[in-house]
Design a protein around this motif. Structure first.
Motif, PDB file in Angstrom:
ATOM      1  N   LEU A  76       0.661  -1.585   0.015  1.00  0.00           N
ATOM      2  CA  LEU A  76       0.262   0.033  -0.102  1.00  0.00           C
ATOM      3  C   LEU A  76       1.088   1.068  -0.406  1.00  0.00           C
ATOM      4  O   LEU A  76       0.507   2.004  -1.068  1.00  0.00           O
ATOM      5  CB  LEU A  76      -0.565  -0.189   1.129  1.00  0.00           C
ATOM      6  N   ALA A  77       1.798   1.035   0.583  1.00  0.00           N
ATOM      7  CA  ALA A  77       2.232   2.302   0.268  1.00  0.00           C
ATOM      8  C   ALA A  77       3.228   2.397  -0.367  1.00  0.00           C
ATOM      9  O   ALA A  77       3.013   3.692  -1.051  1.00  0.00           O
ATOM     10  CB  ALA A  77       3.680   2.509   1.486  1.00  0.00           C
ATOM     11  N   ALA A  78       3.768   1.842  -1.747  1.00  0.00           N
ATOM     12  CA  ALA A  78       4.045   2.141  -2.281  1.00  0.00           C
ATOM     13  C   ALA A  78       2.282   2.555  -3.921  1.00  0.00           C
ATOM     14  O   ALA A  78       2.778   3.554  -4.300  1.00  0.00           O
ATOM     15  CB  ALA A  78       4.685   0.592  -3.601  1.00  0.00           C
ATOM     16  N   ARG A  79       2.029   2.062  -3.268  1.00  0.00           N
ATOM     17  CA  ARG A  79       0.651   1.823  -4.303  1.00  0.00           C
ATOM     18  C   ARG A  79      -0.141   3.235  -4.031  1.00  0.00           C
ATOM     19  O   ARG A  79      -0.709   4.622  -4.476  1.00  0.00           O
ATOM     20  CB  ARG A  79      -0.778   1.239  -4.193  1.00  0.00           C
ATOM     21  N   LEU A  80       0.141   3.765  -2.882  1.00  0.00           N
ATOM     22  CA  LEU A  80      -0.063   5.040  -2.408  1.00  0.00           C
ATOM     23  C   LEU A  80       0.566   6.466  -2.189  1.00  0.00           C
ATOM     24  O   LEU A  80       0.410   7.384  -2.458  1.00  0.00           O
ATOM     25  CB  LEU A  80      -1.038   5.754  -0.963  1.00  0.00           C
ATOM     26  N   GLY A  81       2.011   5.279  -2.898  1.00  0.00           N
ATOM     27  CA  GLY A  81       2.868   7.025  -3.136  1.00  0.00           C
ATOM     28  C   GLY A  81       3.451   7.477  -1.674  1.00  0.00           C
ATOM     29  O   GLY A  81       4.023   8.605  -1.031  1.00  0.00           O
ATOM     30  N   CYS A  82       3.567   6.347  -0.858  1.00  0.00           N
ATOM     31  CA  CYS A  82       4.132   7.376   0.727  1.00  0.00           C
ATOM     32  C   CYS A  82       5.332   7.185   0.814  1.00  0.00           C
ATOM     33  O   CYS A  82       6.617   6.872  -0.139  1.00  0.00           O
ATOM     34  CB  CYS A  82       3.513   6.474   1.337  1.00  0.00           C
ATOM     35  N   ASP A  83       6.624   8.241   1.328  1.00  0.00           N
ATOM     36  CA  ASP A  83       7.751   8.249   1.220  1.00  0.00           C
ATOM     37  C   ASP A  83       8.155   7.052   1.748  1.00  0.00           C
ATOM     38  O   ASP A  83       9.508   6.590   1.147  1.00  0.00           O
ATOM     39  CB  ASP A  83       8.412   9.150   2.377  1.00  0.00           C
ATOM     40  N   GLY A  84       7.451   5.860   3.135  1.00  0.00           N
ATOM     41  CA  GLY A  84       7.881   4.935   2.539  1.00  0.00           C
ATOM     42  C   GLY A  84       7.349   4.544   4.008  1.00  0.00           C
ATOM     43  O   GLY A  84       5.912   4.385   3.803  1.00  0.00           O
ATOM     44  N   VAL A  85       7.629   3.251   4.647  1.00  0.00           N
ATOM     45  CA  VAL A  85       7.137   1.738   5.543  1.00  0.00           C
ATOM     46  C   VAL A  85       7.805   1.989   6.489  1.00  0.00           C
ATOM     47  O   VAL A  85       9.346   1.820   6.524  1.00  0.00           O
ATOM     48  CB  VAL A  85       6.581   0.657   3.949  1.00  0.00           C
ATOM     49  N   HIS A  86       6.601   2.114   7.177  1.00  0.00           N
ATOM     50  CA  HIS A  86       8.063   0.735   8.642  1.00  0.00           C
ATOM     51  C   HIS A  86       7.240  -0.287   8.963  1.00  0.00           C
ATOM     52  O   HIS A  86       5.803  -0.282   9.176  1.00  0.00           O
ATOM     53  CB  HIS A  86       7.459   1.799  10.121  1.00  0.00           C
ATOM     54  N   ILE A  87       8.064  -1.695   9.358  1.00  0.00           N
ATOM     55  CA  ILE A  87       7.622  -2.943   8.663  1.00  0.00           C
ATOM     56  C   ILE A  87       7.948  -3.893  10.701  1.00  0.00           C
ATOM     57  O   ILE A  87       9.337  -3.330  11.212  1.00  0.00           O
ATOM     58  CB  ILE A  87       8.152  -3.896   8.400  1.00  0.00           C
ATOM     59  N   GLY A  88       7.292  -3.801  10.716  1.00  0.00           N
ATOM     60  CA  GLY A  88       7.673  -5.509  12.779  1.00  0.00           C
ATOM     61  C   GLY A  88       7.865  -5.885  11.920  1.00  0.00           C
ATOM     62  O   GLY A  88       8.691  -6.469  10.883  1.00  0.00           O
ATOM     63  N   GLN A  89       8.654  -7.328  12.892  1.00  0.00           N
ATOM     64  CA  GLN A  89       8.844  -8.963  12.819  1.00  0.00           C
ATOM     65  C   GLN A  89       8.116  -9.599  12.131  1.00  0.00           C
ATOM     66  O   GLN A  89       8.865 -10.148  11.517  1.00  0.00           O
ATOM     67  CB  GLN A  89       9.620  -8.833  14.273  1.00  0.00           C
ATOM     68  N   SER A  90       6.866  -8.906  12.365  1.00  0.00           N
ATOM     69  CA  SER A  90       6.190 -10.348  11.536  1.00  0.00           C
ATOM     70  C   SER A  90       6.076  -9.646  10.085  1.00  0.00           C
ATOM     71  O   SER A  90       4.417 -10.379   9.731  1.00  0.00           O
ATOM     72  CB  SER A  90       5.355 -10.824  12.567  1.00  0.00           C
ATOM     73  N   ASP A  91       6.353  -8.445   9.658  1.00  0.00           N
ATOM     74  CA  ASP A  91       5.270  -8.084   9.004  1.00  0.00           C
ATOM     75  C   ASP A  91       6.376  -8.572   7.592  1.00  0.00           C
ATOM     76  O   ASP A  91       5.945  -7.302   6.363  1.00  0.00           O
ATOM     77  CB  ASP A  91       5.560  -6.482   9.085  1.00  0.00           C
ATOM     78  N   GLY A  92       6.771  -9.372   7.517  1.00  0.00           N
ATOM     79  CA  GLY A  92       8.225  -9.632   5.829  1.00  0.00           C
ATOM     80  C   GLY A  92       9.448  -9.253   6.280  1.00  0.00           C
ATOM     81  O   GLY A  92       9.555  -8.832   7.258  1.00  0.00           O
ATOM     82  N   THR A  93       9.959  -9.508   5.170  1.00  0.00           N
ATOM     83  CA  THR A  93      11.497  -8.906   5.075  1.00  0.00           C
ATOM     84  C   THR A  93      11.493  -7.488   4.861  1.00  0.00           C
ATOM     85  O   THR A  93      10.915  -6.974   3.770  1.00  0.00           O
ATOM     86  CB  THR A  93      12.009  -9.877   4.348  1.00  0.00           C
ATOM     87  N   TYR A  94      13.036  -7.600   4.875  1.00  0.00           N
ATOM     88  CA  TYR A  94      13.736  -5.823   4.878  1.00  0.00           C
ATOM     89  C   TYR A  94      13.145  -5.845   3.083  1.00  0.00           C
ATOM     90  O   TYR A  94      13.443  -4.779   2.269  1.00  0.00           O
ATOM     91  CB  TYR A  94      14.468  -5.708   5.358  1.00  0.00           C
ATOM     92  N   GLU A  95      14.426  -7.085   2.849  1.00  0.00           N
ATOM     93  CA  GLU A  95      14.059  -8.114   1.386  1.00  0.00           C
ATOM     94  C   GLU A  95      12.994  -7.249   0.734  1.00  0.00           C
ATOM     95  O   GLU A  95      12.698  -6.538  -1.177  1.00  0.00           O
ATOM     96  CB  GLU A  95      14.539  -8.768   0.892  1.00  0.00           C
ATOM     97  N   ALA A  96      11.743  -7.429   0.885  1.00  0.00           N
ATOM     98  CA  ALA A  96      10.757  -7.453   0.222  1.00  0.00           C
ATOM     99  C   ALA A  96       9.657  -6.011   0.320  1.00  0.00           C
ATOM    100  O   ALA A  96       9.666  -5.216  -0.567  1.00  0.00           O
ATOM    101  CB  ALA A  96       9.456  -8.601   0.906  1.00  0.00           C
ATOM    102  N   ALA A  97      10.117  -5.582   1.613  1.00  0.00           N
ATOM    103  CA  ALA A  97       9.840  -4.428   1.682  1.00  0.00           C
ATOM    104  C   ALA A  97      10.679  -3.336   0.937  1.00  0.00           C
ATOM    105  O   ALA A  97      10.072  -2.273   0.103  1.00  0.00           O
ATOM    106  CB  ALA A  97       9.837  -3.365   3.003  1.00  0.00           C
ATOM    107  N   ARG A  98      11.935  -3.335   0.435  1.00  0.00           N
ATOM    108  CA  ARG A  98      12.241  -2.594  -0.055  1.00  0.00           C
ATOM    109  C   ARG A  98      11.792  -2.591  -1.841  1.00  0.00           C
ATOM    110  O   ARG A  98      11.980  -1.544  -2.421  1.00  0.00           O
ATOM    111  CB  ARG A  98      13.955  -2.901   0.412  1.00  0.00           C
ATOM    112  N   ARG A  99      11.602  -4.080  -2.348  1.00  0.00           N
ATOM    113  CA  ARG A  99      11.254  -4.152  -2.619  1.00  0.00           C
ATOM    114  C   ARG A  99      10.686  -3.566  -3.432  1.00  0.00           C
ATOM    115  O   ARG A  99      10.281  -2.552  -5.068  1.00  0.00           O
ATOM    116  CB  ARG A  99      11.489  -5.154  -3.667  1.00  0.00           C
ATOM    117  N   ALA A 100       9.443  -3.420  -2.541  1.00  0.00           N
ATOM    118  CA  ALA A 100       8.415  -2.644  -2.900  1.00  0.00           C
ATOM    119  C   ALA A 100       8.069  -1.125  -3.093  1.00  0.00           C
ATOM    120  O   ALA A 100       7.527  -0.397  -3.641  1.00  0.00           O
ATOM    121  CB  ALA A 100       6.898  -3.079  -1.660  1.00  0.00           C
ATOM    122  N   VAL A 101       8.882  -0.683  -2.233  1.00  0.00           N
ATOM    123  CA  VAL A 101       9.341   1.437  -2.291  1.00  0.00           C
ATOM    124  C   VAL A 101      10.233   1.211  -3.026  1.00  0.00           C
ATOM    125  O   VAL A 101      10.359   2.978  -2.901  1.00  0.00           O
ATOM    126  CB  VAL A 101       9.405   1.652  -0.671  1.00  0.00           C
ATOM    127  N   GLY A 102      10.928   0.540  -3.132  1.00  0.00           N
ATOM    128  CA  GLY A 102      12.324   1.226  -4.410  1.00  0.00           C
ATOM    129  C   GLY A 102      13.210   1.746  -3.540  1.00  0.00           C
ATOM    130  O   GLY A 102      13.364   1.503  -2.519  1.00  0.00           O
TER     131      GLY A 102
END
Length: 219
Positions: A76-102
């Protein structure tokens, strides 16, 4: 020696019934003083509710050059054009988050009271790591209670910024700024402040300044 920084990182209330009305509250809060980031944190609500809140709040943050970060949801952060995302330890990997937000997006990672988790995140490329909860909080259930010393050690050994979170108020924030927090994440301490959000932001900035004086003095 450069003067250290410590800035406010606002987290939205857990319920935003009227995004347009809260956008005005947020704008008023930002008039109170320096804020580095705001995180939209809504749990157990439909995506449509998150999107409506983001559409209302992101422009308020952008007008004041405040980073707008979405909690939990890199997609959603990527789709909504947010500046970024904050993830917890159960919210997926850093690598997946990085791929999503660029590569230009912000990715922050919750690390509780663990320097090992924080070092893993920092070495992977996280833009910041978050330690907490430092104090009791009813914003979310917490089982970790780090000592402020973790901020001091982190500041002395790592370059990745660190965020102190959990029950942070005007009355208890100064030691966290003094210990080495780059950001203080605050929710109820601002939105429930008896004098209002703008006064809370001003008071936090005053306490942060005093904490930084102690940090520079090595007290």
């Amino acid at each position: 020696m450069s003067v250290p920084l410590c800035r406010l990182y606002l987290i939205t209330p857990p319920v935003i019934a009227d995004p347009a009305a809260f956008a005005q509250t947020l704008a008023a809060a930002l008039e109170g003083g320096d804020v580095g980031a705001i995180q939209l944190r809504l749990k157990a609500v439909p995506d449509e509710a998150i999107e409506a809140a983001a559409r209302a709040l992101a422009p308020v943050a952008a007008r004041r050059d405040v980073a707008f970060i979405l909690n939990d949801r890199p997609d959603l952060a990527a789709r909504l054009g947010c500046d970024g995302v904050h993830i917890g330890q159960s919210d997926g990997t850093y690598e997946a988050a990085r791929r999503a937000v660029g590569p230009g997006g912000i990715v922050g990672v919750t690390c509780h009271d663990s320097r090992d988790l924080a070092m893993t995140a920092a070495e992977a490329g996280a833009d910041y790591v978050a330690f907490g909860a430092f104090f009791p909080t009813d914003t979310k259930a917490t089982t970790h209670r780090p000592d402020p010393e973790i901020l001091e050690i982190w500041q002395e050994t790592m370059l990745t910024p660190c965020v102190a979170i959990g029950g942070v108020t005007v009355d208890n924030c100064r030691p966290l700024a003094a210990a080495g927090a780059d950001f203080l994440a605050v929710s109820a301490g601002v939105w429930r402040h008896p004098a209002g959000p703008a006064a809370a932001v001003a008071a936090f900035n005053s306490e942060i300044a005093e904490g930084l004086k102690l940090r520079v003095a090595g007290v």
